[in-house]
Design a protein around this motif. Structure first.
Motif, PDB file in Angstrom:
ATOM      1  N   PRO A 172       2.743   3.295   5.361  1.00 57.17           N
ATOM      2  CA  PRO A 172       3.326   3.712   6.648  1.00 57.17           C
ATOM      3  C   PRO A 172       4.239   4.924   6.521  1.00 57.17           C
ATOM      4  CG  PRO A 172       4.267   1.629   5.898  1.00 57.17           C
ATOM      5  CD  PRO A 172       3.093   1.907   5.019  1.00 57.17           C
ATOM      6  N   GLN A 173       4.988   5.009   5.424  1.00 54.90           N
ATOM      7  CA  GLN A 173       5.912   6.134   5.274  1.00 54.90           C
ATOM      8  C   GLN A 173       5.154   7.442   5.037  1.00 54.90           C
ATOM      9  OE1 GLN A 173       9.118   6.302   2.026  1.00 54.90           O
ATOM     10  NE2 GLN A 173      10.155   5.222   3.694  1.00 54.90           N
ATOM     11  N   MET A 174       4.156   7.403   4.153  1.00 52.76           N
ATOM     12  CA  MET A 174       3.395   8.623   3.877  1.00 52.76           C
ATOM     13  C   MET A 174       2.553   9.042   5.067  1.00 52.76           C
ATOM     14  SD  MET A 174       2.360   8.904  -0.090  1.00 52.76           S
ATOM     15  CE  MET A 174       1.247   7.523  -0.241  1.00 52.76           C
ATOM     16  N   ALA A 175       1.960   8.076   5.753  1.00 57.29           N
ATOM     17  CA  ALA A 175       1.159   8.415   6.930  1.00 57.29           C
ATOM     18  C   ALA A 175       2.027   9.093   7.991  1.00 57.29           C
ATOM     19  CB  ALA A 175       0.498   7.159   7.497  1.00 57.29           C
ATOM     20  N   TRP A 176       3.258   8.609   8.150  1.00 55.16           N
ATOM     21  CA  TRP A 176       4.170   9.234   9.105  1.00 55.16           C
ATOM     22  C   TRP A 176       4.514  10.662   8.690  1.00 55.16           C
ATOM     23  CZ3 TRP A 176       9.785   9.652   7.995  1.00 55.16           C
ATOM     24  CH2 TRP A 176      10.447  10.396   8.991  1.00 55.16           C
ATOM     25  N   LEU A 177       4.837  10.880   7.418  1.00 55.64           N
ATOM     26  CA  LEU A 177       5.197  12.220   6.958  1.00 55.64           C
ATOM     27  C   LEU A 177       4.032  13.186   7.115  1.00 55.64           C
ATOM     28  CD1 LEU A 177       7.249  11.311   3.755  1.00 55.64           C
ATOM     29  CD2 LEU A 177       8.134  12.214   5.917  1.00 55.64           C
ATOM     30  N   GLN A 193       0.818  -1.218   0.000  1.00 47.94           N
ATOM     31  CA  GLN A 193       0.000   0.000   0.000  1.00 47.94           C
ATOM     32  C   GLN A 193       0.853   1.271   0.000  1.00 47.94           C
ATOM     33  OE1 GLN A 193      -2.349  -1.169   3.564  1.00 47.94           O
ATOM     34  NE2 GLN A 193      -4.141  -1.086   2.228  1.00 47.94           N
ATOM     35  N   PHE A 194       2.069   1.160  -0.527  1.00 47.06           N
ATOM     36  CA  PHE A 194       3.016   2.278  -0.493  1.00 47.06           C
ATOM     37  C   PHE A 194       2.497   3.532  -1.174  1.00 47.06           C
ATOM     38  CE2 PHE A 194       3.721   0.382  -4.589  1.00 47.06           C
ATOM     39  CZ  PHE A 194       4.056   1.435  -5.420  1.00 47.06           C
ATOM     40  N   ASP A 195       1.556   3.398  -2.105  1.00 45.69           N
ATOM     41  CA  ASP A 195       1.075   4.534  -2.901  1.00 45.69           C
ATOM     42  C   ASP A 195      -0.286   5.035  -2.440  1.00 45.69           C
ATOM     43  OD1 ASP A 195      -0.157   2.185  -3.668  1.00 45.69           O
ATOM     44  OD2 ASP A 195      -0.214   2.663  -5.803  1.00 45.69           O
ATOM     45  N   THR A 196      -0.669   4.726  -1.215  1.00 48.98           N
ATOM     46  CA  THR A 196      -1.978   5.106  -0.693  1.00 48.98           C
ATOM     47  C   THR A 196      -1.847   5.775   0.678  1.00 48.98           C
ATOM     48  OG1 THR A 196      -2.418   3.090   0.588  1.00 48.98           O
ATOM     49  CG2 THR A 196      -2.894   3.014  -1.790  1.00 48.98           C
ATOM     50  N   ARG A 197      -2.965   6.245   1.178  1.00 47.74           N
ATOM     51  CA  ARG A 197      -2.977   6.863   2.504  1.00 47.74           C
ATOM     52  C   ARG A 197      -2.620   5.864   3.599  1.00 47.74           C
ATOM     53  NH1 ARG A 197      -6.176  11.856   2.717  1.00 47.74           N
ATOM     54  NH2 ARG A 197      -6.820  11.426   4.855  1.00 47.74           N
ATOM     55  N   ALA A 198      -2.722   4.581   3.291  1.00 44.26           N
ATOM     56  CA  ALA A 198      -2.378   3.549   4.262  1.00 44.26           C
ATOM     57  C   ALA A 198      -0.881   3.262   4.301  1.00 44.26           C
ATOM     58  CB  ALA A 198      -3.139   2.261   3.945  1.00 44.26           C
TER      59      ALA A 198
END
Length: 326
Positions: free
Chosen positions: A308-313, A301-306
């Protein structure tokens, strides 16, 4: 530099002046972040990056790097994926980008990502706007691919004999005689006019523990986040915020604080009235020297709101800026 849990008091961040800007893997991440969290990142600048879901439509990482190019059909597929993901709430509400902007910058001598992939970011956003003409009529899209520099972050410093501006060598902060940081800020904040030289007022770098923004282990967050606060943004003055994303082999493990100190945003932070947030990745075997995730090493799910990296940023920016309603 002391480790602290506290930023300077009295920060007053304006939500409509929050931006994300990144180079290389940070550029790929920038497109993902703006689409996943448009409520947080109305403004974005991509330097030597690629369009959303590049790997998924290209089929392999090599298809998103020089000398490859994406076909019109592949870019249409990427747009359709973004629109469907937004409908499924895997991405954010794209309507929120109606008053936003995207700026695309790349060098003519880039032989890593290449001009075709970097320029495809512009095509992606234009196709997205054409697909949602009413919702995104106000989205501002601009591009500059005319300057001669390689796969590096160009700085104002004059060229050196070994020409690191073209060769693209560590720390990937090229002596180009072209101020990439100012160029990006000019496009993110066109309402602000400055002189040829920065104001030069002193600011402060704060070293924060990443753990304060609760990154899961799968985010591969570095131990610290660095925040530059210019004098103009202290004592409650309204300011913007730029989340500055390094590229591969540019995190603290690879080059120390050179990206934080020398990329150029801090020089102009007073003039543009922005604080600058520099998150760091944790280098592991899976991320090729600390790249941000645009191909799936943090999970499917790297390209979604789920992701982990994007949610952290996103959580990091909201905590630093103390934005409400997100």
């Amino acid at each position: 530099m002391k480790v602290t849990d506290k930023l300077p008091s009295g920060l007053n961040i304006q939500a409509n002046r929050v931006a994300v800007a990144g180079i290389s893997s940070g550029g790929f991440m920038t497109t993902q972040l703006q689409l996943a969290y448009p409520e947080t990142f109305p403004l974005a600048a991509v330097l030597a990056g690629g369009p959303y879901d590049c790997l998924k439509v290209a089929g392999a990482m090599a298809g998103c790097l020089s000398p490859s190019a994406l076909t019109d059909q592949q870019l249409t597929s990427a747009v359709n994926r973004a629109v469907q993901n937004a409908k499924d709430h895997s991405l954010g509400d794209l309507n929120l980008l109606n008053h936003g902007s995207i700026y695309v910058l790349y060098g003519t001598a880039d032989q890593v990502v290449g001009t075709k992939i970097a320029g495809a970011v512009t095509t992606f956003y234009k196709k997205l706007q054409a697909t949602l003409p009413t919702q995104l009529a106000g989205l501002q899209i601009s591009e500059d691919g005319t300057h001669r520099f390689g796969h590096t972050f160009p700085t104002y410093l004059p060229p050196l004999p070994d020409d690191d501006c073209i060769k693209s060598v560590s720390p990937y902060l090229g002596h180009c005689g072209f101020d990439g940081a100012k160029n990006i800020l000019e496009h993110l904040y066109p309402d602000i006019k400055t002189g040829d030289q920065p104001d030069g007022a002193a600011g402060a770098i704060t070293k924060l523990r990443s753990a304060n923004s609760l990154p899961p282990s799968a985010a591969y967050a570095g131990k610290f986040v660095y925040v530059y606060t210019p004098k103009a943004c202290m004592n409650g003055q309204p300011c913007g915020l730029v989340l500055a994303l390094h590229g591969c082999n540019q995190n603290e493990t690879a080059i120390g604080l050179k990206f934080v100190r020398d990329v150029g945003f801090n020089r102009w932070a007073d003039d543009y009235r922005v604080i600058v947030v520099y998150p760091q990745t944790r280098t592991v075997d899976q991320n090729y020297g600390g790249c941000w995730d645009w191909w799936g090493y943090t999970g499917t799910q790297f390209d979604t709101r789920a992701a982990p990296q994007m949610a952290w940023l996103n959580r990091l920016v909201n905590r630093v800026a103390n934005l409400s309603g997100h």
